[in-house]
Design an enzyme around this catalytic site. Structure first.
Site, short mmCIF file in Angstrom:
data_model
loop_
_atom_site.label_atom_id
_atom_site.label_comp_id
_atom_site.label_asym_id
_atom_site.label_seq_id
_atom_site.Cartn_x
_atom_site.Cartn_y
_atom_site.Cartn_z
N ASP A 120 47.73 9.45 30.52
CA ASP A 120 47.93 8.51 31.61
C ASP A 120 46.60 8.37 32.34
O ASP A 120 45.63 9.09 32.08
CB ASP A 120 49.07 8.97 32.54
C1 BGC Z 1 50.83 4.80 35.35
C2 BGC Z 1 51.21 4.39 33.94
C3 BGC Z 1 50.47 3.15 33.54
C4 BGC Z 1 49.00 3.38 33.70
C5 BGC Z 1 48.15 2.19 33.27
C6 BGC Z 1 49.33 4.83 35.55
O1 BGC Z 1 49.01 4.98 36.89
O2 BGC Z 1 51.38 6.07 35.62
O3 BGC Z 1 52.60 4.19 33.86
O4 BGC Z 1 50.80 2.79 32.23
O5 BGC Z 1 48.72 3.66 35.05
O6 BGC Z 1 48.27 1.14 34.14
#
Ligand code: BGC
Length: 742
Positions: A281
């Site tokens: 993530d």
């Molecule tokens: C979130 C994810 C997301 C990623 C990319 C993160 O802050 O937890 O769910 O896919 O950002 O945008």
């Protein structure tokens, strides 16, 4: 058996072994990757594992990195022209011509925004989830996106957690069905097709178990709860062939997911045979330092890569800090190579080596985005997602005799909120608000008047007088209250779940006029609406329904369709009950009249509205529950049939739900666990007999040695229109059941 089957499906869906007709590379799938890996420098290898984000467009420095082979893909780059430009640089100006992954959070639509996933789960219709994911993929792919960070399949038992909006609620069985459907929808039948995008099952694992419902917080669940409750939807997504999986920000029992080798390698790859790649993530690798399991960026990178996290989103640690460690012999090159191979295999599965642009063009993008059939789909799904929570005296549907309607509330005409959080490349101007939908549907003869009354969060009450006056003059007041779109979603946990601002006071003031009130809720999570449930005659749960909010809502309010949604999550009476979920354990002292039983002294134990609940404009009766046998052999199956009748005077759809309970086992079992469901549409007076099959999957448990087994003994089944279904039967599993699967 099932493990092998699922794994084979995943393998084929990824195209890892499927020979195709065109390029010579396809005839020998491994050869392309072998030859690339053999020619790559260490920096180019680590470049493939590097996933930076762009701010609308890649910066000149980022494009230079693409030329140098230091970028495996971008996130947040979308639009046919921009993606083509970046892709062209990768495949023509970098040394090895490796195309880019282009990822985006296409959660509930790209431009045509569908209901938020939690709302969509209220349809209890996996075919619906598959169709919206398909439609979202069609748009995103036309805009050059080849990878989505969805589906989010985290089970959530705590509505304080804002990300409950992004998932399918509290139940592993419903959640698994939705997870698999969304993967199938995003990826289509052939991941190489120009309208498919690679799915990412996220956030692995148990991100929704955050203590106190506070986003990113510690998760402390034992392996049994992990396997029984949290893991099934991820596994369902993997078995449906998802190409990638994203690790979660949280720790479980002291080990952050980005550093959890047991989770990412032993369980996911060795046990589940996941053949795809794992992406971190956002800065999840770097955050291992904050977790306190890595002392430096380099340490964090080493721990994450060795745990099995292949791609580093945004931290830039793999690219910048790992070369020295590999050269010093602290990370084996084989570990890097394995990750690179998995990422390249994903690119190959998408057909990027054959056509990096995947047929995207500005013209195609223009013709696909927000096409009429997309909007039509958005409307029908939104309608099916609406849950009727209360309807005293059949206040709804609104009859033709209601001459003046007062539409009141801060959400009534809010285009932004209608889209909900994570609205892709949605444009609020595309959204039709409740007020607009009601006005259009009411047509001539019914006067629709509007007063905002107050803001969503601010405390000014200056607008109350106008709202109250309007309500007084109206036959019915339609109050649209709730949360702003960004009050749920990421980093949007709340400690209180009543209406924000002064909306509760507005509700009470309007209710006091004596004009019948229909309360329409817009929210990304269960809100606490005990007062409304006690005082307001009609309550409609309208979540965030996307671009077709207004028409969908109006269709239900005016009775063009009967509401058919069912809650995918329990609605508590008070925050103090949280976590509250239907599939709880019995405890040694189940709640009763005796003082020393498991309950609160100041609140009933029951929820305000239970899981699986939702009313209709008609009524349904369940009868003739039949089991195919009084007992089944170990590992056997049982058929359960029931007859559902529409006993009202209108056509309607109910969701028939089957629950099981294992009465005595070697470990404690939930009082009820969902084991089957089906939407059934019936004309007045019509009956249909439905059949469900119970297999070891629904009857099994993880025993004390954590083996998945079906234990002998008595089981109960319950069938009906909610988790409180009253029709019940019983059967026995005879001794001799074996291990089904881990
Ligand atoms: C979130 C994810 C997301 C990623 C990319 C993160 O802050 O937890 O769910 O896919 O950002 O945008």
């Amino acid at each position: 058996m099932r493990i092998q089957d699922g794994c084979f499906t995943a393998f084929v869906a990824l195209g890892l072994a499927a020979p195709g007709p065109a390029a010579a590379q396809r005839a020998a799938p491994g050869r392309l990757i072998d030859s690339l890996v053999a020619r790559m420098t260490l920096e180019e290898k680590l470049g493939q594992l590097n996933l930076p984000s762009v701010d609308n467009q890649p910066s000149p420095a980022q494009l230079e990195q693409v030329r140098k082979g230091q970028v495996g893909g971008f996130l947040n780059l979308a639009g046919a022209q921009a993606t083509r430009d970046a892709q062209r640089i990768a495949v023509t100006e970098s040394r090895l011509h490796i195309p880019l992954l282009l990822g985006l959070d296409v959660i509930h639509g790209y431009r045509t925004i569908f209901p938020i996933p939690l709302a969509e789960a209220a349809t209890w219709d996996p075919a619906v989830a598959e169709s919206t994911a398909r439609a979202a993929a069609r748009e995103a792919a036309a805009a050059g996106v080849n990878w989505t960070f969805a589906p989010m399949v985290d089970i959530a038992r705590d509505p304080r957690w804002g990300r409950i909006a992004e998932g399918s609620g509290e139940d592993p069985y419903l959640g698994s069905a939705m997870a698999a459907a969304r993967v199938r929808g995003f990826q289509g039948k052939d991941l190489r097709a120009p309208d498919a995008v690679m799915a990412t099952v996220k956030h692995f694992a148990a991100y929704g178990g955050a203590e106190g419902g506070r986003d990113y917080n510690t998760v402390d669940v034992p392996e049994r709860t992990l396997r029984e409750i949290y893991l099934p939807p991820y596994r369902a997504g993997v078995e449906a062939g998802a190409g990638s999986i994203m690790t979660s920000f949280n720790e479980i029992g002291g080990i952050p997911s980005h550093a959890n080798r047991w989770l990412v390698t032993t369980l996911l790859r060795d046990e589940w045979k996941f053949p795809g790649f794992v992406v971190s993530d956002w800065t999840g690798v770097e955050e291992l330092r904050n977790h306190g399991v890595a002392g430096s960026r380099a340490d964090a990178g080493k721990v994450a890569l060795e745990a099995g996290v292949d791609m580093d989103m945004v931290s830039r640690i793999y690219l910048e800090d790992l070369p020295a460690l590999v050269r010093a012999g602290r990370i084996p090159i084989a570990t890097v190579d394995a990750a690179v191979r998995r990422v390249l295999a994903g690119k190959r599965a998408l057909g990027l080596f054959d056509d990096p642009y995947r047929g995207s063009s500005v013209e195609r993008e223009r013709s696909v985005l927000l096409a009429p059939e997309q909007r039509q789909l958005a409307r029908s799904v939104a309608q099916a997602a609406i849950v009727l929570l209360k309807n005293d005296g059949n206040l709804l549907p609104l009859g033709p005799t209601r001459h003046t309607l007062a539409v009141i509330g801060p959400l009534a005409d809010d285009h932004v909120a209608a889209l909900g959080s994570w609205a892709g490349r949605g444009d609020p101007r595309d959204a039709v608000t409740p007020l607009e939908g009601i006005k259009t549907r009411a047509g001539t003869g019914t006067e629709v008047r509007y007063a905002k009354g107050c803001g969503i969060v601010d405390t000014a009450t200056g607008g109350f007088a106008e709202a109250v006056a309007l309500a007084r003059q109206a036959n019915v007041a339609l109050l649209v209250l709730g949360e702003a779109g960004d009050m749920s979603g990421e980093a949007a946990s709340r400690s209180s779940l009543g209406f924000p601002g002064v909306q509760q006071q507005l509700l009470e003031a309007v209710q006091a006029t004596g004009t019948p009130v229909v309360l329409i809720l817009m929210n990304g999570r269960p809100l606490i609406v005990q007062w409304a449930a006690d005082h307001v005659p009609a309550i409609v749960e309208a979540w965030f329904l996307g671009v077709e909010t207004g028409p969908a809502l109006a269709g239900v309010l005016f009775g063009d369709v009967s509401p058919s949604g069912k809650l995918p999550v329990t609605f508590p009476r008070a925050v103090g009950q949280i976590p509250i979920y239907y599939n709880h354990k019995n405890t040694g002292r189940p709640a009763g009249t005796d003082k020393y039983t498991s309950k609160y002294t100041d609140l009933p134990s029951s929820p305000l509205f239970p899981f699986g609940y939702g009313l209709s404009y008609t009524s349904f009766e369940y009868k003739d529950l039949k089991l195919s046998a009084p007992s089944i052999a170990a590992g056997g199956t049982l058929n359960v049939s029931v007859t559902v009748t529409n006993t009202g005077v209108r056509e309607g759809t109910d969701v028939a739900q089957l629950y099981v309970h294992d009465e005595v086992a070697s470990v404690t079992r939930p009082v009820r666990a969902l084991a089957g469901f089906r939407r059934v549409s019936l004309r007045p007076g019509e009956s249909r007999t439905l059949e469900f099959t119970l297999t070891p999957k629904e009857l099994g448990l993880y025993d004390q040695r954590m083996r998945f087994v079906v234990e002998p003994g008595k089981f109960r089944v319950y069938v009906g229109g909610s988790s409180e279904a009253g029709l019940e039967g019983e059967f026995e599993v005879r001794a001799g059941a074996g291990v089904e699967r881990r």
